[in-house]
Design an enzyme around this catalytic site. Structure first.
Site, mmCIF file in Angstrom:
data_model
loop_
_atom_site.group_PDB
_atom_site.id
_atom_site.type_symbol
_atom_site.label_atom_id
_atom_site.label_comp_id
_atom_site.label_asym_id
_atom_site.label_seq_id
_atom_site.Cartn_x
_atom_site.Cartn_y
_atom_site.Cartn_z
ATOM 1 N N ASP A 99 26.508 27.196 -9.656
ATOM 2 C CA ASP A 99 25.432 28.956 -9.242
ATOM 3 C C ASP A 99 27.183 29.528 -9.440
ATOM 4 O O ASP A 99 26.609 30.266 -10.628
ATOM 5 C CB ASP A 99 26.476 29.340 -7.691
ATOM 6 C CG ASP A 99 25.728 30.063 -6.963
ATOM 7 O OD1 ASP A 99 25.911 31.101 -7.623
ATOM 8 O OD2 ASP A 99 26.327 30.441 -5.694
ATOM 9 N N PHE A 148 18.865 32.146 -2.215
ATOM 10 C CA PHE A 148 19.916 31.234 -1.935
ATOM 11 C C PHE A 148 18.968 30.207 -1.790
ATOM 12 O O PHE A 148 17.695 29.971 -0.086
ATOM 13 C CB PHE A 148 20.864 31.307 -0.290
ATOM 14 C CG PHE A 148 21.604 31.016 -0.123
ATOM 15 C CD1 PHE A 148 23.102 30.214 -0.229
ATOM 16 C CD2 PHE A 148 20.929 29.379 1.020
ATOM 17 C CE1 PHE A 148 23.973 28.934 -0.014
ATOM 18 C CE2 PHE A 148 21.408 28.423 1.650
ATOM 19 C CZ PHE A 148 22.900 27.669 0.661
ATOM 20 N N ARG A 161 17.951 19.858 4.047
ATOM 21 C CA ARG A 161 18.205 19.175 3.320
ATOM 22 C C ARG A 161 17.153 18.093 2.471
ATOM 23 O O ARG A 161 16.706 17.303 1.709
ATOM 24 C CB ARG A 161 19.862 17.866 2.665
ATOM 25 C CG ARG A 161 20.870 18.925 2.863
ATOM 26 C CD ARG A 161 21.903 17.558 2.374
ATOM 27 N NE ARG A 161 23.183 18.295 3.185
ATOM 28 C CZ ARG A 161 24.086 19.051 2.195
ATOM 29 N NH1 ARG A 161 22.949 19.223 1.152
ATOM 30 N NH2 ARG A 161 25.392 18.959 2.447
HETATM 31 P P1 IMP Z 1 29.086 26.730 -7.503
HETATM 32 O O1 IMP Z 1 30.808 25.892 -7.584
HETATM 33 O O2 IMP Z 1 29.833 28.313 -6.891
HETATM 34 O O3 IMP Z 1 28.525 26.501 -8.588
HETATM 35 O O4 IMP Z 1 28.233 25.753 -6.363
HETATM 36 C C1 IMP Z 1 28.168 24.898 -6.489
HETATM 37 C C2 IMP Z 1 27.648 23.602 -5.336
HETATM 38 O O5 IMP Z 1 27.673 25.172 -3.867
HETATM 39 C C3 IMP Z 1 27.120 23.583 -4.774
HETATM 40 O O6 IMP Z 1 26.102 22.340 -5.525
HETATM 41 C C4 IMP Z 1 26.212 23.797 -3.947
HETATM 42 O O7 IMP Z 1 26.478 22.679 -2.972
HETATM 43 C C5 IMP Z 1 26.048 25.152 -3.236
HETATM 44 N N1 IMP Z 1 25.301 25.782 -3.769
HETATM 45 C C6 IMP Z 1 25.480 27.635 -4.524
HETATM 46 N N2 IMP Z 1 24.447 28.061 -4.414
HETATM 47 C C7 IMP Z 1 23.200 27.543 -3.140
HETATM 48 C C8 IMP Z 1 22.379 27.415 -2.777
HETATM 49 O O8 IMP Z 1 21.379 29.185 -3.095
HETATM 50 N N3 IMP Z 1 21.855 26.884 -1.818
HETATM 51 C C9 IMP Z 1 22.326 25.819 -1.305
HETATM 52 N N4 IMP Z 1 23.661 25.238 -1.708
HETATM 53 C C10 IMP Z 1 24.225 26.264 -2.538
#
Ligand code: IMP
Ligand code: MG
Length: 171
Positions: A99, A148, A161
């Site tokens: 993300d 999301f 999950r």
């Molecule tokens: P980042 O560090 O922002 O890249 O986020 C990574 C983590 O955020 C992922 O491993 C997910 O666990 C969680 N995450 C980010 N976007 C989503 C989503 O759309 N649904 C569920 N979990 C998310």
């Protein structure tokens, strides 16, 4: 009212996991390979992907926390480190979704300190809208602009999950 809008079907997931496993098997042929799953979101993807990889590989997991609800806290906390020695081995980080890119970026820095031969990233979903760190996802299953997403390992406050397909959660 909470609504789950279908985004990726069970069959589409199966196909992408199969294709990704095939590609990884070709790319790492004759080389070491360690899959490192980022808990908890990647557990189902890694379990399926591993069985589509035809070459020998090791598996380990790392646990970090970065999220509460649908908004990032911006902080990455290491909860469980890997047990396998990855020195001079090829590491493939397996993530459910990239993300902002903060988690993967922090983990690459962390793993580099163990001197692996290489570190690459495999993510089931590559979500672009909120990217903060420039990350090259080497194996990306699905590209999404925003939303999301839940299901197939991905959660919202530990729920959903277990769903076999992937949905956009509308709160
Ligand atoms: P980042 O560090 O922002 O890249 O986020 C990574 C983590 O955020 C992922 O491993 C997910 O666990 C969680 N995450 C980010 N976007 C989503 C989503 O759309 N649904 C569920 N979990 C998310
Ligand atoms: Mg995750």
């Amino acid at each position: 009212m909470t609504e789950l809008v279908p985004v990726i079907s069970e069959n589409e997931i199966k196909k992408i996991v199969k294709d990704t496993g095939l590609k990884i098997s070709e790319d790492y042929k004759g080389k070491s390979l360690v899959l490192i799953g980022i808990l908890k979101g990647s557990f189902i993807f890694l379990a399926d992907l591993s069985r589509e990889i035809s070459i020998d590989h090791e598996i380990d997991f790392i646990a970090v926390s970065s999220y509460e609800g649908t908004s990032t806290t911006g902080k990455i906390e290491l909860i469980k480190d890997i047990d396998i020695d990855i020195k001079n081995k090829n590491v493939l980080l397996v993530e459910d979704i990239v993300d902002t890119g903060n988690t993967v970026s922090a983990l690459i820095d962390h793993f580099e300190s163990f001197n692996p031969s290489s570190i690459k990233i495999c993510s089931l979903i590559d979500k672009h809208e909120r990217r903060e760190v420039s990350i090259n996802v080497n194996y990306s299953g699905f590209s999404l602009e925003k939303g999301f997403i839940v299901g197939y390992g991905l959660d919202y406050n530990e729920k959903y999950r277990n769903l076999s397909a992937i949905y956009d959660l509308k709160l």
